[in-house]
Design a protein around this motif. Structure first.
Motif, mmCIF file in Angstrom:
data_model
loop_
_atom_site.group_PDB
_atom_site.id
_atom_site.type_symbol
_atom_site.label_atom_id
_atom_site.label_comp_id
_atom_site.label_asym_id
_atom_site.label_seq_id
_atom_site.Cartn_x
_atom_site.Cartn_y
_atom_site.Cartn_z
ATOM 1 N N GLY A 206 0.787 -1.140 0.105
ATOM 2 C CA GLY A 206 -0.081 -0.056 -0.063
ATOM 3 C C GLY A 206 0.801 1.172 -0.173
ATOM 4 N N LEU A 207 2.021 1.105 -0.512
ATOM 5 C CA LEU A 207 3.006 2.225 -0.772
ATOM 6 C C LEU A 207 3.168 2.935 -2.016
ATOM 7 N N PRO A 208 2.794 4.145 -2.292
ATOM 8 C CA PRO A 208 2.987 4.763 -3.631
ATOM 9 C C PRO A 208 4.607 4.420 -3.827
ATOM 10 N N LEU A 209 4.753 4.397 -5.486
ATOM 11 C CA LEU A 209 5.909 4.007 -6.161
ATOM 12 C C LEU A 209 6.225 5.386 -7.021
ATOM 13 N N VAL A 210 7.421 5.793 -6.815
ATOM 14 C CA VAL A 210 8.106 6.753 -7.958
ATOM 15 C C VAL A 210 8.989 6.331 -8.571
ATOM 16 N N VAL A 211 8.934 6.327 -9.850
ATOM 17 C CA VAL A 211 10.158 5.806 -10.913
ATOM 18 C C VAL A 211 10.732 6.693 -11.472
#
Length: 344
Positions: A206-211
């Motif tokens: 449930g953790l946003p991911l930034v790439v």
């Protein structure tokens, strides 16, 4: 006055990637640390616009008369075309076939994980690296892990020198629109980076991911409701995104060094990384290692870092200490020692 020519061709690639950062940072550091009397000049193939290969402190770039494809073909066929200088440093396996040349080999992925590259890329890199270990003056690798793998995969008489990469100091920030709390992944989006597994693991937590990073080959699709794809960023934007990350994730199947790992550690960001040998070596116990390809283990490690404040604090402190071991000027001095050794 003796002259070191640094092949900075990677800076003109459509996707320079981590080897592009290596090329720029090492070339600049070689100029800063040049022994008395030596000059450093960049060199590239003939192209319409070579401005991306301008490096502060480095003369040039000298534009060679051959276009890129002709230069690659000439050196692959053993044509002894010399790009000038008293010694040459090739920042990738694209290098003169013989002479006073030192070649950096970043990894052994063409042998250990060929499925993560294009067939054409695998074939070319195997041939080019094979020439380097057979004919160059010396070969530089970024970790002991790569040295061990290279001796097994492409044995040759040329001496190997382990020279770690450095950490690039972060500049002043430029704001970027990111979630309040997120995991960060940095690198070219391609199969060996393991970012597809990271998308699944962060969704589970449930953790946003930034790439951060441009698309590479392989058609890796990371689109998901919780994922923010920023593409390629400048260093000032990267500084903003990196410093605000809750955790840096590096779930790669294979790496030669792992620049994002040490850059995150230098910024005080906790790191979760795969058990790829080079990443384990570089992290030096200052990150959380998980088995490659294990989504459940990756999710568990990410969850522990973002929910356990004491653990995150310990990792951040250990990472800062570990990152101090890696500087570009130290790397350049070691590379200079290799080049000067060719004159003895």
């Amino acid at each position: 006055m003796p002259n070191l020519v640094v092949l900075t061709e990677q800076l003109l690639a459509p996707v320079p990637g981590g080897t592009g950062r290596y090329t720029r940072e090492l070339a600049a550091a070689l100029a800063r640390t040049a022994p008395g009397g030596w000059t450093v000049t960049g060199a590239v193939s003939r192209q319409a616009d070579v401005s991306a290969a301008v490096v502060p402190g480095v003369e040039g770039p000298r534009v060679l008369p051959l276009p890129r494809r002709a230069l690659i073909a000439a050196w692959e066929r053993g044509v002894p075309y010399w790009p000038g200088g008293d010694s040459v440093h090739a920042c990738t396996p694209l290098a003169p076939p013989r002479g006073r040349v030192v070649v950096t080999v970043h990894d052994t992925v063409p042998w250990t994980h060929p499925e993560t590259l294009t067939p054409r890329g695998v074939a070319w890199h195997r041939r080019a690296i094979g020439r380097a270990v057979a004919r160059a003056g010396a070969v530089v690798v970024p970790t002991s892990a790569v040295a061990e793998e290279l001796r097994r995969c492409a044995p040759g008489p040329v001496p190997l020198h382990v020279v770690h990469n450095g950490v690039t100091p972060l500049p002043d920030e430029e704001p970027v629109d990111v979630p309040p709390r997120y995991a960060l992944a940095v690198g070219t989006v391609e199969p060996r980076k393991g970012f597809d597994l990271l998308v699944a693991a962060t969704a589970e937590v449930g953790l946003p991911l930034v790439v951060v990073g441009p698309p590479g080959w392989g058609g890796v699709d990371l689109r998901a409701p919780h994922v923010t794809l920023l593409g390629r960023l400048g260093d000032a934007e990267l500084a903003y995104v990196l410093r605000r990350a809750a955790v840096l994730a590096a779930p790669s199947l294979a790496e030669g060094f792992g620049l994002p790992v040490v850059e995150a550690m230098a910024a005080g960001v906790p790191v979760v990384h795969s058990d790829a040998p080079a990443l384990v070596e570089v992290a030096g116990g200052a990150g959380v290692a998980v088995p490659r390809g294990d989504r459940a283990a990756l999710a568990a490690a990410l969850r522990s870092v973002v929910t356990d404040e004491a653990l995150a604090t310990r990792l951040a402190a250990a990472g800062r200490v570990r990152a101090r071991a890696f500087t570009w000027d130290d790397a350049a001095r070691e590379v200079w020692a290799v080049h000067l050794g060719l004159f003895r």
